[in-house]
Design a protein around this motif. Structure first.
Motif, PDB file in Angstrom:
ATOM      1  N   LEU A 142       0.836  -1.198   0.000  1.00 56.13           N
ATOM      2  CA  LEU A 142       0.000   0.000   0.000  1.00 56.13           C
ATOM      3  C   LEU A 142       0.880   1.261   0.000  1.00 56.13           C
ATOM      4  N   ALA A 143       2.010   1.199   0.703  1.00 48.86           N
ATOM      5  CA  ALA A 143       2.948   2.335   0.687  1.00 48.86           C
ATOM      6  C   ALA A 143       3.453   2.572  -0.739  1.00 48.86           C
TER       7      ALA A 143
ATOM      8  N   LEU B 215      -4.432  11.090  -5.828  1.00 43.86           N
ATOM      9  CA  LEU B 215      -5.184  10.119  -5.034  1.00 43.86           C
ATOM     10  C   LEU B 215      -4.547   9.812  -3.687  1.00 43.86           C
TER      11      LEU B 215
ATOM     12  N   LEU C 256      -6.736   9.631  -0.583  1.00 44.82           N
ATOM     13  CA  LEU C 256      -7.669   8.507  -0.691  1.00 44.82           C
ATOM     14  C   LEU C 256      -7.021   7.242  -0.125  1.00 44.82           C
ATOM     15  N   PHE C 257      -5.764   6.984  -0.525  1.00 48.74           N
ATOM     16  CA  PHE C 257      -5.110   5.766  -0.049  1.00 48.74           C
ATOM     17  C   PHE C 257      -4.659   5.891   1.405  1.00 48.74           C
TER      18      PHE C 257
ATOM     19  N   LEU D 171      -7.731   4.772   3.067  1.00 48.27           N
ATOM     20  CA  LEU D 171      -7.907   3.329   2.910  1.00 48.27           C
ATOM     21  C   LEU D 171      -6.909   2.553   3.769  1.00 48.27           C
TER      22      LEU D 171
ATOM     23  N   TYR E  87      -8.475  -0.235   6.145  1.00 46.41           N
ATOM     24  CA  TYR E  87      -8.260  -1.667   5.928  1.00 46.41           C
ATOM     25  C   TYR E  87      -7.109  -2.256   6.738  1.00 46.41           C
ATOM     26  N   LEU E  88      -6.105  -1.440   7.113  1.00 49.13           N
ATOM     27  CA  LEU E  88      -4.959  -2.011   7.827  1.00 49.13           C
ATOM     28  C   LEU E  88      -5.030  -1.758   9.329  1.00 49.13           C
TER      29      LEU E  88
ATOM     30  N   LYS F 112     -12.719  12.711  -2.659  1.00 50.05           N
ATOM     31  CA  LYS F 112     -11.974  11.552  -2.168  1.00 50.05           C
ATOM     32  C   LYS F 112     -12.666  10.913  -0.973  1.00 50.05           C
TER      33      LYS F 112
ATOM     34  N   ALA G 245     -15.454   8.920  -2.368  1.00 53.29           N
ATOM     35  CA  ALA G 245     -14.934   7.735  -3.042  1.00 53.29           C
ATOM     36  C   ALA G 245     -14.490   6.685  -2.030  1.00 53.29           C
TER      37      ALA G 245
ATOM     38  N   ALA H   7     -17.475   4.936  -0.728  1.00 52.58           N
ATOM     39  CA  ALA H   7     -18.046   4.073  -1.773  1.00 52.58           C
ATOM     40  C   ALA H   7     -17.217   2.802  -1.934  1.00 52.58           C
ATOM     41  N   ILE H   8     -15.892   2.923  -1.844  1.00 55.04           N
ATOM     42  CA  ILE H   8     -15.031   1.745  -1.994  1.00 55.04           C
ATOM     43  C   ILE H   8     -15.293   0.763  -0.857  1.00 55.04           C
TER      44      ILE H   8
ATOM     45  N   ILE I 248     -13.193  -5.277  -1.472  1.00 58.31           N
ATOM     46  CA  ILE I 248     -11.873  -5.523  -0.868  1.00 58.31           C
ATOM     47  C   ILE I 248     -12.074  -6.440   0.337  1.00 58.31           C
TER      48      ILE I 248
ATOM     49  N   HIS J 227     -13.437   6.693  -7.542  1.00 62.57           N
ATOM     50  CA  HIS J 227     -13.887   5.436  -6.950  1.00 62.57           C
ATOM     51  C   HIS J 227     -13.344   4.246  -7.745  1.00 62.57           C
TER      52      HIS J 227
ATOM     53  N   VAL K 202     -10.725   1.553  -6.249  1.00 59.44           N
ATOM     54  CA  VAL K 202     -11.116   0.175  -5.924  1.00 59.44           C
ATOM     55  C   VAL K 202     -10.285  -0.820  -6.738  1.00 59.44           C
TER      56      VAL K 202
END
Lengths: 194, 234
Positions: A25-26, A48, A51-52, A55, A59-60, A177, A180, A183-184, A190, B177, B181
């Motif tokens: 992810l990094a 982005l 955004l990450f 995330l 997630y982590l 973002k 988004a 929404a993800i 995932i 998005h 994703v």
């Protein structure tokens, strides 16, 4: 002949999984440095990265999300072209956008803490919407506050001036973002580490 | 793009740890001082560092062009005032001096980037930071280096596929998005395969590192680093 003896200290399986995701992810965060999407009513195209960052926290979790961002910062510090405009170097981390970059690590940690509330990872798709939105809003505010505060101090600007340079142009992109990211998560495409 | 280039300069022969120390010392003192005299001294030091590393100045400035835009705008914004006299020259010059030192810090860090391969930096991280945090950071940075081009390729593929299907006509939120994703799914797939491979190879907290050693040339470099660091408090 002299022999060197040392016992091997293997890494636990669940740590390997989280660590691999954090590292990749990094790298993804670094790879987005060269993607920009134009948005209406703003002179600044969206990158982005935040955004990450969101995330990573979602997630982590608080620990590995923060580790992921720290890996990104370390990779940039030693010169990989992962920062915006494909630059790298320790100087960027203390430069005018350095505050935003350091704030990413805190933001990912805060999102992780609010959503997972502990080291045990939950599936963010199962979390109620207000918690998800709240965590991302808090993270966004943190990033702007720390980043702009540092920029104002470094470049000897007044807070209002720093906000005009460092916040206002980015607000429309920030909203996109945030939407988004939610929404993800809600698309459930995932899968969480088991 | 700013990146490592093999060369025979003094900086290339130095241990990465002493180069990191010089950078940290320079940044610390530059953040502490903005007087004209200090800026002249810092410019001289930065000039020596750049010459010793044979950094091409114009190319480096071009690489940092996005940062330079903000550095150039900041003094203008600081100088502009609402109402007469409209332009406050003193505030503008104060901010300009502050921006200039940031430019010098960026240039000095460019010298490190040009003279240090990633595997040396990684070894420096793992040898300087003790225990598991150092290992996580060192191995992680090496993995980021390995996966950066792969994931950049992934992103490129996703964007080309979207463009081919007229995805560029969609609105911004939908595009963000979709890219997000798809990129994350692919990245986590890669991560899960990577973790399997790491497990199969008995990934351990104590791997063998490339050798690093201080040489005689590192001594003056460390001296400079300490002097710079102390000058932050003068």
């Amino acid at each position: 002949m002299e022999t060197h003896r040392e016992s091997v200290d293997p890494v636990a399986d669940d740590v390997i999984k989280s660590f691999a995701r954090a590292a990749v992810l990094a790298a993804l965060l670094g790879a987005t440095a060269f993607v920009s999407i134009p948005i209406p009513f703003s002179p600044v195209p969206v990158t982005l990265q935040t955004l990450f960052v969101f995330l990573a926290g979602l997630y982590l979790g608080p620990v590995w999300g923060t580790v992921s961002i720290l890996l990104y910062l370390a990779a940039g510090a030693i010169g990989l072209p992962v920062f915006s405009g494909m630059t790298g170097g320790l100087g960027v981390l203390v430069g005018e956008t350095g505050g935003y970059l350091w704030a990413y690590a805190i933001a990912a940690g805060v999102v992780g803490l609010i959503v997972h509330r502990g080291r045990e990872l939950r599936d963010p798709a199962e979390e109620p919407l207000p918690i998800l939105v709240g965590s991302l809003v808090v993270a966004t505010l943190l990033i702007y506050a720390i980043g702009t505060g540092y920029m104002a101090w470094l470049l000897e600007l007044e807070l209002g001036e720093a906000i005009a340079v460092g916040v206002l142009p980015f607000i429309p992109g920030g909203v996109f973002k945030l939407v988004a990211a939610i929404a993800i998560v809600k698309s459930k495409r995932i899968t969480q580490i088991r | 793009m700013l990146t490592y280039e093999p060369d025979e300069t003094i900086a290339h022969r130095l241990d990465p740890r002493s180069k990191l120390a010089v950078q940290i010392g320079f940044a610390a003192t530059a953040l502490a001082h903005t007087s004209p005299r200090a800026l002249i001294a810092l410019t001289v030091v930065a000039g020596v560092v750049l010459a010793a590393t044979r950094v091409p100045p114009l190319e480096t400035l071009y690489a940092y062009r996005f940062a330079l835009v903000i550095l150039a705008i900041a003094p203008l914004v600081a100088a502009a005032t609402l109402g007469p006299p409209w332009i406050d020259v003193e505030r503008g010059t104060t901010s300009a001096r502050a921006s200039y030192r940031v430019l010098l810090i960026l240039l000095v860090s460019a010298a490190y980037v040009r003279s240090t391969p990633v595997r040396h930096s990684r070894a420096a991280i793992q040898r300087t930071i003790p225990g598991k945090p150092g290992q996580v950071l060192g191995v992680g940075v090496a993995l980021v280096f390995r996966f950066l081009p792969v994931l950049r390729g992934d992103l490129q593929t996703i964007r080309e596929a979207m463009a081919a299907r007229l995805g560029t006509e969609r609105n911004a939120a939908e595009r963000i998005h979709l890219v997000g994703v798809l990129a994350l799914t692919r990245a986590f797939d890669r991560a899960d395969r990577l973790s399997l491979a790491l497990q199969a190879r008995c990934f351990a907290w104590n791997p063998t590192l490339p050798p690093l050693s201080f040489s005689r040339a590192d001594l003056p470099a460390f001296g400079v680093a300490v002097a710079l660091l102390l000058s932050a408090f003068v």
